[in-house]
Write a protein that holds these residues in place. Structure first.
Motif, PDB file in Angstrom:
ATOM      1  N   TRP A  61       0.843  -1.202   0.000  1.00 35.31           N
ATOM      2  CA  TRP A  61       0.000   0.000   0.000  1.00 35.31           C
ATOM      3  C   TRP A  61       0.874   1.246   0.000  1.00 35.31           C
ATOM      4  O   TRP A  61       1.821   1.348   0.782  1.00 35.31           O
ATOM      5  N   ARG A  62       0.525   2.200  -0.868  1.00 33.79           N
ATOM      6  CA  ARG A  62       1.295   3.433  -0.984  1.00 33.79           C
ATOM      7  C   ARG A  62       0.607   4.550  -0.208  1.00 33.79           C
ATOM      8  O   ARG A  62      -0.615   4.712  -0.271  1.00 33.79           O
ATOM      9  N   SER A  63       1.391   5.337   0.496  1.00 31.16           N
ATOM     10  CA  SER A  63       0.846   6.385   1.369  1.00 31.16           C
ATOM     11  C   SER A  63       0.131   7.479   0.587  1.00 31.16           C
ATOM     12  O   SER A  63      -0.739   8.166   1.126  1.00 31.16           O
ATOM     13  N   GLU A  64       0.486   7.660  -0.684  1.00 27.57           N
ATOM     14  CA  GLU A  64      -0.147   8.728  -1.456  1.00 27.57           C
ATOM     15  C   GLU A  64      -1.547   8.379  -1.953  1.00 27.57           C
ATOM     16  O   GLU A  64      -2.252   9.248  -2.473  1.00 27.57           O
ATOM     17  N   TRP A  65      -1.937   7.115  -1.820  1.00 25.93           N
ATOM     18  CA  TRP A  65      -3.295   6.752  -2.216  1.00 25.93           C
ATOM     19  C   TRP A  65      -4.283   7.295  -1.186  1.00 25.93           C
ATOM     20  O   TRP A  65      -4.111   7.111   0.026  1.00 25.93           O
ATOM     21  N   GLY A  66      -5.346   7.897  -1.658  1.00 24.56           N
ATOM     22  CA  GLY A  66      -6.309   8.534  -0.758  1.00 24.56           C
ATOM     23  C   GLY A  66      -7.524   7.697  -0.428  1.00 24.56           C
ATOM     24  O   GLY A  66      -8.539   8.245   0.036  1.00 24.56           O
ATOM     25  N   VAL A  67      -7.443   6.396  -0.618  1.00 22.58           N
ATOM     26  CA  VAL A  67      -8.604   5.527  -0.417  1.00 22.58           C
ATOM     27  C   VAL A  67      -9.056   5.554   1.043  1.00 22.58           C
ATOM     28  O   VAL A  67      -8.248   5.408   1.968  1.00 22.58           O
ATOM     29  N   ARG A  68     -10.357   5.716   1.239  1.00 25.83           N
ATOM     30  CA  ARG A  68     -10.940   5.691   2.577  1.00 25.83           C
ATOM     31  C   ARG A  68     -11.906   4.533   2.770  1.00 25.83           C
ATOM     32  O   ARG A  68     -12.242   4.179   3.893  1.00 25.83           O
TER      33      ARG A  68
END
Length: 337
Positions: A61-68
């Motif tokens: 998982w990448r920290s820049e992904w904004g998935v909530r």
């Protein structure tokens, strides 16, 4: 305010239009992929994604992904790397959309075993009725017998409803039997949302008691640490002689070596299996050679309207998400389902 939604399934334009009609706030994008790598690439393309619809998830998982919030296309989550997904990301599954299909599949296999329908199919090449047809095919009724249902979630509740229609006594096994209602996704007129059908409830530590009373056992349990090989030699010994066993849950919940032994010795009258510890089931596996076993290739949840039902669930959850209401089918990571 906008809510970017990324859909990675092959939904039709009509499906997308139905979802878009929920609110002008939704910005829906579609990238068709069913692999973890493909989903990761799609998220890299749209890192502002807030809501993700997928069947497979990235293994990192990448920290820049904004998935909530992630809505899964499947009910099971044992193929999902739950430990990789950040704890603030909510996960919901597709439990309930295939309950009717899977319950029908289970009962189809139960009736095939009980009425020896497969024997009738194998006898067709003889072009004649067997002389002992009454002895061969006069079988005990389901009516008045007891069905034990392992896992009384969406699928188990629809099976319970059908069992009651057949005049059977129903025993339910679940993690918390005191919690009888289940307000996850359900199609109108199906299932048992209030938990009214079981004649008795059983929890962990009471499995053998349920098995001892059950002429037919249907397993719908998920694969977790607690359920792995829960159905083992001891469990099969507690079932009445000649009982039928059906597994539409997960293969890892069953000790297949013990199951084969119980079927060979006649301790079990038959088994109908849709899931296995290794899939596809290896060609050399002894289950293939047993006459009292029905094998289906993990298709109990397959039906043409699957995506239609999945979109109906996703649409309701999108509405709830925008209104900040509780989502249906939220996954409990600690429990593993």
């Amino acid at each position: 305010m906008t809510v970017p939604v990324l859909i990675t399934l092959d939904f039709t334009p009509e499906h997308i239009a139905r979802l878009q009609a929920i609110s002008d706030e939704l910005v829906i994008r579609q990238v068709r992929t069913r692999t973890p790598e493909g989903v990761a690439e799609a998220l890299n393309q749209y890192p502002d994604t807030e809501v993700l619809y997928a069947i497979r998830l990235p293994t990192a998982w990448r920290s820049e992904w904004g998935v909530r919030w992630i809505q899964l296309h499947s009910a099971g989550v044992d193929h999902i790397p739950l430990d990789v997904i950040p704890p603030h990301v909510r996960i919901t599954n597709a439990s309930g959309i295939h309950a009717v299909c899977m319950a029908e599949h289970a009962f189809g296999m139960i009736l095939a075993l009980r009425r020896r329908l497969t024997d009738m199919m194998f006898a067709k090449p003889w072009h004649a009725w067997p002389p002992d047809r009454w002895a061969l095919y006069a079988r005990p009724l389901l009516r008045g017998q007891t069905m034990g249902i392992l896992g009384y979630g969406a699928i188990g509740r629809e099976i319970g409803r059908l069992a009651k229609a057949f005049g059977m006594r129903v025993l339910a096994y679940k993690r918390n039997p005191a919690q009888r209602a289940d307000h996850t996704f359900v199609l109108p007129g199906t299932g048992d949302p209030e938990g009214r059908f079981p004649d008795a409830w059983f929890g962990p530590g009471e499995l053998f008691r349920l098995l001892e009373e059950s002429h037919v056992v249907v397993n719908t349990l998920p694969a977790t640490r607690e359920t792995e090989h829960l159905l083992n030699a001891d469990a099969f010994r507690h079932m009445p002689p000649g009982a039928l066993f059906v597994n539409i849950g997960r293969g890892r919940t069953v000790d297949e070596t013990a199951l084969v032994d119980a079927l060979r010795t006649g301790a079990l009258g038959g088994a109908a299996l849709d899931v296995f510890e290794q899939e596809p089931l290896p060609a050399h596996h002894p289950l293939w050679s047993l006459d009292n076993v029905i094998i289906s290739p993990h298709v109990s949840a397959a039906f043409p309207e699957y995506d239609d039902f999945a979109v109906a669930l996703f649409a309701e959850n999108l509405r709830r998400y925008l209104q900040e209401e509780p989502l249906l089918n939220e996954v409990n990571r600690q429990h593993g389902y």
